[in-house]
Design a protein around this motif. Structure first.
Motif, PDB file in Angstrom:
ATOM      1  N   SER A 256      23.684  42.781  63.052  1.00  0.00           N
ATOM      2  CA  SER A 256      23.642  41.332  62.832  1.00  0.00           C
ATOM      3  C   SER A 256      23.109  41.006  61.440  1.00  0.00           C
ATOM      4  CB  SER A 256      22.770  40.679  63.898  1.00  0.00           C
ATOM      5  OG  SER A 256      22.614  39.308  63.644  1.00  0.00           O
ATOM      6  N   PHE A 257      21.998  41.629  61.056  1.00  0.00           N
ATOM      7  CA  PHE A 257      21.425  41.362  59.741  1.00  0.00           C
ATOM      8  C   PHE A 257      22.416  41.718  58.642  1.00  0.00           C
ATOM      9  CE2 PHE A 257      19.365  42.438  55.832  1.00  0.00           C
ATOM     10  CZ  PHE A 257      18.477  41.393  55.640  1.00  0.00           C
ATOM     11  N   SER A 258      23.029  42.887  58.756  1.00  0.00           N
ATOM     12  CA  SER A 258      23.950  43.354  57.715  1.00  0.00           C
ATOM     13  C   SER A 258      25.169  42.455  57.597  1.00  0.00           C
ATOM     14  CB  SER A 258      24.367  44.797  58.005  1.00  0.00           C
ATOM     15  OG  SER A 258      23.230  45.635  57.966  1.00  0.00           O
ATOM     16  N   SER A 259      25.651  41.988  58.728  1.00  0.00           N
ATOM     17  CA  SER A 259      26.801  41.081  58.727  1.00  0.00           C
ATOM     18  C   SER A 259      26.445  39.763  58.039  1.00  0.00           C
ATOM     19  CB  SER A 259      27.247  40.827  60.164  1.00  0.00           C
ATOM     20  OG  SER A 259      28.240  39.854  60.211  1.00  0.00           O
ATOM     21  N   ASN A 260      25.282  39.235  58.359  1.00  0.00           N
ATOM     22  CA  ASN A 260      24.843  37.981  57.742  1.00  0.00           C
ATOM     23  C   ASN A 260      24.528  38.161  56.264  1.00  0.00           C
ATOM     24  OD1 ASN A 260      24.904  35.919  59.830  1.00  0.00           O
ATOM     25  ND2 ASN A 260      23.462  37.252  60.876  1.00  0.00           N
ATOM     26  N   TRP A 261      23.932  39.294  55.895  1.00  0.00           N
ATOM     27  CA  TRP A 261      23.637  39.580  54.484  1.00  0.00           C
ATOM     28  C   TRP A 261      24.932  39.590  53.681  1.00  0.00           C
ATOM     29  CZ3 TRP A 261      19.112  40.262  51.763  1.00  0.00           C
ATOM     30  CH2 TRP A 261      19.228  40.804  50.483  1.00  0.00           C
ATOM     31  N   GLU A 262      25.940  40.239  54.239  1.00  0.00           N
ATOM     32  CA  GLU A 262      27.243  40.314  53.568  1.00  0.00           C
ATOM     33  C   GLU A 262      27.837  38.913  53.389  1.00  0.00           C
ATOM     34  OE1 GLU A 262      30.489  41.985  51.718  1.00  0.00           O
ATOM     35  OE2 GLU A 262      28.711  43.059  52.358  1.00  0.00           O
ATOM     36  N   ALA A 263      27.788  38.112  54.449  1.00  0.00           N
ATOM     37  CA  ALA A 263      28.392  36.776  54.413  1.00  0.00           C
ATOM     38  C   ALA A 263      27.655  35.826  53.466  1.00  0.00           C
ATOM     39  CB  ALA A 263      28.427  36.185  55.819  1.00  0.00           C
TER      40      ALA A 263
ATOM     41  N   GLY B 294      29.839  33.950  49.852  1.00  0.00           N
ATOM     42  CA  GLY B 294      29.341  32.580  49.910  1.00  0.00           C
ATOM     43  C   GLY B 294      29.715  31.791  48.669  1.00  0.00           C
ATOM     44  N   LEU B 295      29.171  30.585  48.568  1.00  0.00           N
ATOM     45  CA  LEU B 295      29.552  29.658  47.502  1.00  0.00           C
ATOM     46  C   LEU B 295      28.660  29.710  46.262  1.00  0.00           C
ATOM     47  CD1 LEU B 295      30.316  26.554  49.743  1.00  0.00           C
ATOM     48  CD2 LEU B 295      31.922  28.247  48.864  1.00  0.00           C
ATOM     49  N   VAL B 296      27.406  30.062  46.437  1.00  0.00           N
ATOM     50  CA  VAL B 296      26.457  30.067  45.323  1.00  0.00           C
ATOM     51  C   VAL B 296      26.665  31.338  44.486  1.00  0.00           C
ATOM     52  CG1 VAL B 296      23.986  30.110  44.746  1.00  0.00           C
ATOM     53  CG2 VAL B 296      24.801  28.733  46.673  1.00  0.00           C
ATOM     54  N   PRO B 297      26.659  31.222  43.172  1.00  0.00           N
ATOM     55  CA  PRO B 297      26.822  32.408  42.324  1.00  0.00           C
ATOM     56  C   PRO B 297      25.745  33.468  42.627  1.00  0.00           C
ATOM     57  CG  PRO B 297      26.974  30.420  40.999  1.00  0.00           C
ATOM     58  CD  PRO B 297      26.534  29.997  42.371  1.00  0.00           C
ATOM     59  N   HIS B 298      26.156  34.726  42.604  1.00  0.00           N
ATOM     60  CA  HIS B 298      25.258  35.825  42.963  1.00  0.00           C
ATOM     61  C   HIS B 298      24.003  35.861  42.089  1.00  0.00           C
ATOM     62  CE1 HIS B 298      24.125  39.580  44.798  1.00  0.00           C
ATOM     63  NE2 HIS B 298      23.838  40.033  43.596  1.00  0.00           N
ATOM     64  N   GLN B 299      24.133  35.591  40.806  1.00  0.00           N
ATOM     65  CA  GLN B 299      22.966  35.621  39.921  1.00  0.00           C
ATOM     66  C   GLN B 299      21.908  34.601  40.345  1.00  0.00           C
ATOM     67  OE1 GLN B 299      24.841  35.188  36.067  1.00  0.00           O
ATOM     68  NE2 GLN B 299      24.450  37.348  35.622  1.00  0.00           N
ATOM     69  N   LEU B 300      22.339  33.441  40.805  1.00  0.00           N
ATOM     70  CA  LEU B 300      21.391  32.425  41.271  1.00  0.00           C
ATOM     71  C   LEU B 300      20.728  32.878  42.571  1.00  0.00           C
ATOM     72  CD1 LEU B 300      20.036  29.714  40.985  1.00  0.00           C
ATOM     73  CD2 LEU B 300      22.053  28.646  42.026  1.00  0.00           C
ATOM     74  N   LYS B 301      21.490  33.485  43.461  1.00  0.00           N
ATOM     75  CA  LYS B 301      20.909  34.011  44.712  1.00  0.00           C
ATOM     76  C   LYS B 301      19.858  35.061  44.403  1.00  0.00           C
ATOM     77  CE  LYS B 301      25.220  33.538  47.207  1.00  0.00           C
ATOM     78  NZ  LYS B 301      26.268  34.260  47.919  1.00  0.00           N
ATOM     79  N   GLU B 302      20.153  35.936  43.466  1.00  0.00           N
ATOM     80  CA  GLU B 302      19.210  36.986  43.095  1.00  0.00           C
ATOM     81  C   GLU B 302      17.951  36.377  42.488  1.00  0.00           C
ATOM     82  OE1 GLU B 302      17.716  40.823  42.794  1.00  0.00           O
ATOM     83  OE2 GLU B 302      19.387  40.031  43.954  1.00  0.00           O
ATOM     84  N   LEU B 303      18.100  35.370  41.658  1.00  0.00           N
ATOM     85  CA  LEU B 303      16.952  34.687  41.082  1.00  0.00           C
ATOM     86  C   LEU B 303      16.092  34.057  42.185  1.00  0.00           C
ATOM     87  CD1 LEU B 303      15.503  33.804  38.489  1.00  0.00           C
ATOM     88  CD2 LEU B 303      16.991  31.799  38.451  1.00  0.00           C
ATOM     89  N   CYS B 304      16.713  33.436  43.161  1.00  0.00           N
ATOM     90  CA  CYS B 304      15.979  32.836  44.291  1.00  0.00           C
ATOM     91  C   CYS B 304      15.246  33.905  45.095  1.00  0.00           C
ATOM     92  CB  CYS B 304      16.930  32.067  45.198  1.00  0.00           C
ATOM     93  SG  CYS B 304      17.592  30.577  44.442  1.00  0.00           S
ATOM     94  N   ARG B 305      15.914  35.041  45.306  1.00  0.00           N
ATOM     95  CA  ARG B 305      15.307  36.133  46.072  1.00  0.00           C
ATOM     96  C   ARG B 305      14.052  36.640  45.364  1.00  0.00           C
ATOM     97  NH1 ARG B 305      15.459  41.694  46.575  1.00  0.00           N
ATOM     98  NH2 ARG B 305      16.719  41.971  44.719  1.00  0.00           N
ATOM     99  N   VAL B 306      14.129  36.806  44.042  1.00  0.00           N
ATOM    100  CA  VAL B 306      12.984  37.279  43.276  1.00  0.00           C
ATOM    101  C   VAL B 306      11.880  36.218  43.271  1.00  0.00           C
ATOM    102  CG1 VAL B 306      12.195  37.912  40.953  1.00  0.00           C
ATOM    103  CG2 VAL B 306      14.322  38.855  41.859  1.00  0.00           C
ATOM    104  N   TYR B 307      12.246  34.953  43.130  1.00  0.00           N
ATOM    105  CA  TYR B 307      11.259  33.867  43.139  1.00  0.00           C
ATOM    106  C   TYR B 307      10.492  33.837  44.459  1.00  0.00           C
ATOM    107  CZ  TYR B 307       9.199  29.243  43.260  1.00  0.00           C
ATOM    108  OH  TYR B 307       8.321  28.208  43.390  1.00  0.00           O
ATOM    109  N   VAL B 308      11.208  33.917  45.565  1.00  0.00           N
ATOM    110  CA  VAL B 308      10.551  33.907  46.881  1.00  0.00           C
ATOM    111  C   VAL B 308       9.637  35.121  47.008  1.00  0.00           C
ATOM    112  CG1 VAL B 308      10.936  34.126  49.369  1.00  0.00           C
ATOM    113  CG2 VAL B 308      12.299  32.519  48.034  1.00  0.00           C
ATOM    114  N   SER B 309      10.113  36.264  46.586  1.00  0.00           N
ATOM    115  CA  SER B 309       9.312  37.485  46.652  1.00  0.00           C
ATOM    116  C   SER B 309       8.013  37.329  45.860  1.00  0.00           C
ATOM    117  CB  SER B 309      10.131  38.652  46.114  1.00  0.00           C
ATOM    118  OG  SER B 309       9.390  39.835  46.158  1.00  0.00           O
ATOM    119  N   LYS B 310       8.100  36.802  44.668  1.00  0.00           N
ATOM    120  CA  LYS B 310       6.909  36.591  43.834  1.00  0.00           C
ATOM    121  C   LYS B 310       5.981  35.538  44.450  1.00  0.00           C
ATOM    122  CE  LYS B 310       7.792  38.903  39.912  1.00  0.00           C
ATOM    123  NZ  LYS B 310       6.939  39.915  39.398  1.00  0.00           N
TER     124      LYS B 310
END
Length: 81
Positions: free
Chosen positions: A47-54, A59-75
């Motif tokens: 389930s997690f892997s399927s949702n991660w992929e989707a 998805g609609l948001v550019p990957h670079q922005l998603k990665e930036l959000c992921r790093v921001y949340v992590s920090k």
């Protein structure tokens, strides 16, 4: 503090599940350690892997922005991953 062991990849007989762990090890996302913990419950890993992929890889948001959000949340939550 409780620790959950990493499920051994070599014990995974389902090629789909093994593929999720191998992909994480190759690419670093999602974290291979987290995926190895999820592998204790195959339905959770699937389930997690399927949702991660989707959501994260597609998805609609550019990957670079998603990665930036992921790093921001992590920090923000002081996550060392």
């Amino acid at each position: 503090m409780p620790r959950i062991s990493y499920f051994p990849v070599e014990r995974l007989t389902d090629p789909e599940l093994r593929g999720y762990l191998e992909h994480a090890a190759r690419h670093g996302t999602p974290r291979p350690e987290s995926q190895a913990i999820r592998a204790h419950v195959p339905a959770v890993l699937r389930s997690f892997s399927s949702n991660w992929e989707a959501v994260f890889r597609n998805g609609l948001v550019p990957h670079q922005l998603k990665e930036l959000c992921r790093v921001y949340v992590s920090k923000t939550v002081v996550c060392h991953y």
